[in-house]
Design a protein around this motif. Structure first.
Motif, mmCIF file in Angstrom:
data_model
loop_
_atom_site.group_PDB
_atom_site.id
_atom_site.type_symbol
_atom_site.label_atom_id
_atom_site.label_comp_id
_atom_site.label_asym_id
_atom_site.label_seq_id
_atom_site.Cartn_x
_atom_site.Cartn_y
_atom_site.Cartn_z
ATOM 1 N N ILE A 362 0.957 -1.599 -0.376
ATOM 2 C CA ILE A 362 -0.192 -0.294 -0.108
ATOM 3 C C ILE A 362 0.833 1.586 -0.178
ATOM 4 N N GLU A 363 1.689 0.910 0.954
ATOM 5 C CA GLU A 363 2.727 2.612 0.840
ATOM 6 C C GLU A 363 3.540 2.574 -0.392
ATOM 7 N N ARG A 364 4.034 1.528 -1.106
ATOM 8 C CA ARG A 364 4.658 1.671 -2.255
ATOM 9 C C ARG A 364 4.053 2.098 -3.690
ATOM 10 N N VAL A 365 2.698 1.865 -3.077
ATOM 11 C CA VAL A 365 2.249 2.268 -4.262
ATOM 12 C C VAL A 365 1.222 3.866 -3.847
ATOM 13 N N ARG A 366 1.827 3.941 -3.321
ATOM 14 C CA ARG A 366 1.394 5.449 -2.680
ATOM 15 C C ARG A 366 2.125 6.774 -2.669
ATOM 16 N N LYS A 367 3.322 5.759 -3.188
ATOM 17 C CA LYS A 367 4.609 6.881 -3.310
ATOM 18 C C LYS A 367 5.266 6.441 -5.111
ATOM 19 N N GLU A 368 4.047 5.434 -5.090
ATOM 20 C CA GLU A 368 4.863 5.586 -6.998
ATOM 21 C C GLU A 368 3.894 5.951 -7.691
ATOM 22 N N SER A 369 2.492 6.294 -7.082
ATOM 23 C CA SER A 369 1.075 7.008 -8.178
ATOM 24 C C SER A 369 1.921 8.647 -7.833
ATOM 25 N N GLY A 370 3.524 9.059 -6.587
ATOM 26 C CA GLY A 370 3.246 10.392 -6.677
ATOM 27 C C GLY A 370 4.008 10.942 -7.789
ATOM 28 N N GLU A 371 5.277 9.652 -7.871
ATOM 29 C CA GLU A 371 6.096 9.714 -8.841
ATOM 30 C C GLU A 371 5.380 9.774 -10.323
ATOM 31 N N LEU A 372 4.377 8.924 -10.361
ATOM 32 C CA LEU A 372 3.575 9.094 -11.566
ATOM 33 C C LEU A 372 2.806 10.761 -12.327
ATOM 34 N N ARG A 373 2.285 10.898 -11.051
ATOM 35 C CA ARG A 373 1.908 12.420 -11.394
ATOM 36 C C ARG A 373 3.107 13.978 -11.761
ATOM 37 N N ALA A 374 4.174 13.346 -11.065
ATOM 38 C CA ALA A 374 5.187 13.980 -11.719
ATOM 39 C C ALA A 374 5.419 13.855 -12.431
ATOM 40 N N ILE A 375 5.849 12.881 -13.160
ATOM 41 C CA ILE A 375 6.178 12.481 -14.655
ATOM 42 C C ILE A 375 4.792 13.434 -15.642
ATOM 43 N N LEU A 376 3.334 13.303 -15.467
ATOM 44 C CA LEU A 376 2.099 13.589 -16.131
ATOM 45 C C LEU A 376 2.103 14.542 -16.420
ATOM 46 N N ASP A 377 2.440 15.816 -14.848
ATOM 47 C CA ASP A 377 2.227 16.756 -14.928
ATOM 48 C C ASP A 377 2.882 17.992 -16.262
ATOM 49 N N LYS A 378 2.094 18.953 -16.290
ATOM 50 C CA LYS A 378 2.508 19.808 -17.358
ATOM 51 C C LYS A 378 3.455 20.180 -17.005
ATOM 52 N N PRO A 379 4.558 20.448 -18.495
ATOM 53 C CA PRO A 379 6.296 21.355 -18.269
ATOM 54 C C PRO A 379 6.034 22.693 -17.885
ATOM 55 N N ALA A 380 7.172 22.636 -17.525
ATOM 56 C CA ALA A 380 7.499 24.362 -17.223
ATOM 57 C C ALA A 380 6.645 25.003 -18.171
ATOM 58 N N GLY A 381 6.665 24.889 -19.734
ATOM 59 C CA GLY A 381 6.539 26.091 -20.662
ATOM 60 C C GLY A 381 5.588 26.226 -20.693
ATOM 61 N N GLY A 382 4.304 25.636 -19.948
ATOM 62 C CA GLY A 382 3.429 25.671 -20.113
ATOM 63 C C GLY A 382 2.678 24.433 -20.663
ATOM 64 N N GLY A 383 1.295 24.037 -20.619
ATOM 65 C CA GLY A 383 0.959 22.868 -20.927
ATOM 66 C C GLY A 383 -0.305 22.863 -21.862
#
Length: 394
Positions: A362-383
């Motif tokens: 459960i804890e591993r999934v929580r942490k890796e979910s955060g990794e996914l969000r960081a990967i998929l979030d819009k880039p600094a240059g804009g979405g």
């Protein structure tokens, strides 16, 4: 719409209201209409004076685009359905081309739906209307065909016609590195500010079953899920389960399958995909809902079954290590994949128990979910809104 009917648009399509058109958005099915609407909202927030016309659905209209053609009646799936309505699709294609040539938008932004959209791009190029063919119209494409899964050579044809491509997975940029097509990662729509994940993690929630959004997939995947949940609930008698359906016809199909499982029907609640659902673990097919669940941090596993012939063919032509998007993004097994004969009730029951009762998982999934969000979030240059505005050329 019945399989024998198709409500056609009225041709010729209406002219836009007064003034030139900055961009025409073409979204040929429901999910494309939703994602395109978010793009339009973001673009108008950045540049309110944009004149955006759409051939799509109600979501685009609500987002601020002027709708000149309702494309949703054409949102049918499967080659046989398309062939059955060939004359209607040809009429639609010709009508769109005629509208574009007559009203000359500064740019056309195609959204997903490559079967129609790439054909439109090719015809516009042949008619010398595009910038790459010497004409005035810039061609944009948002949400790329999955060339990293199959029909990889399409990327070279796309590079011939299109000026720029906005992709929703960062690894897709690399897929086009050997072409001349300008490709930019613009962030994933599931992380848009106005998007609410349809699933949430709750350690005390029910087990969630997601057998897919197409009848063929459900017919093959739902029975193994129901076999597994029946065995699990016999061992863990306080647990409950929910199964999400995307339409009334799919709900009817799920109910017909559940009829063969006796009193299991009383412990598996069928719920619409319109409201957020809490869950302690999930068995999911490999579609976009699996990514939703991963972003929500719900432990689970992927269950996938297809007819043996397409499976054998797919294994030959698909050069990817996983079928789950979260697994591909992380390059490891966020959700273990149980495909074809590997999807057995005794195996899936052990997986579900581990998802619910193993705190380390459960804890591993929580942490890796955060990794996914960081990967998929819009880039600094804009979405995606910034990408659209920058490529219209106004």
């Amino acid at each position: 719409m019945s399989s024998n009917e198709l409500v056609r648009a009225n041709f010729p399509l209406p002219a836009p209201s007064a003034g030139g058109v900055d961009v025409l958005i073409i979204a040929g099915e429901h999910s494309g209409d939703e994602q395109a609407a978010r793009m339009v909202k973001a673009a108008l927030a950045r540049k309110p004076g944009l004149k955006i016309v759409a051939m799509g659905g109600q979501n685009l209209q609500n987002a601020g685009a002027e709708l000149v053609c309702d494309m949703m009646p054409y949102a049918i799936v499967g080659i046989f359905e398309v062939l059955k309505h060939y004359s209607a699709f040809k009429e639609l294609r010709d009508g769109i081309i005629e509208w574009i040539l007559k009203h000359q938008p500064k740019a056309v932004c195609f959204v997903d739906y490559p079967g129609l959209n790439l054909r439109l791009a090719k015809i516009l190029d042949e008619r010398k209307a595009t910038q790459k063919s010497g004409g005035p119209i810039r061609l944009l494409f948002y949400i790329s065909p999955q060339v990293w899964v199959w029909k990889a050579k399409r990327r070279f044809k796309m590079a011939e016609y299109l000026d720029t491509l906005g992709v929703i997975f960062p690894f897709e940029v690399k897929s086009f590195e050997d072409t001349t097509l300008e490709t930019k990662f613009v962030g994933h729509p599931f992380l848009s500010e106005d998007y609410e994940l349809p699933t949430r993690y709750d350690p005390n929630g029910p087990v969630l079953l997601l057998p897919g959004s197409r009848s063929g997939a459900i017919s093959r995947i739902a029975p193994i899920m129901f076999d597994s949940i029946q065995e699990l609930l016999s061992e863990r008698k306080t647990l409950q389960a929910k199964c999400i359906f995307a339409s009334q016809s799919l709900k009817d199909l799920l109910e017909s399958i559940l009829e063969g499982y006796g009193d299991l029907r009383d412990r598996v609640e069928l719920v619409s995909n319109e409201l957020p659902v809490k869950a302690s673990c999930v068995l999911t097919s490999s579609g976009t809902m699996s990514l939703n669940c991963a972003l929500a941090g719900i432990p689970g596993a992927i269950v996938y079954r297809v007819h043996p012939v397409p499976y054998f063919y797919g294994r030959m032509v698909m050069k990817i290590p996983y079928i789950g998007i979260a697994n591909l993004l992380l390059d490891r097994s966020f959700y273990p994949e149980f495909i074809q004969g590997a999807a057995r009730p005794e195996v899936l029951v052990r997986e579900m128990i581990d998802c619910i009762e193993n705190p380390e998982r459960i804890e591993r999934v929580r942490k890796e979910s955060g990794e996914l969000r960081a990967i998929l979030d819009k880039p600094a240059g804009g979405g995606v809104g910034s990408w659209l505005v920058e490529n219209i050329g106004t």
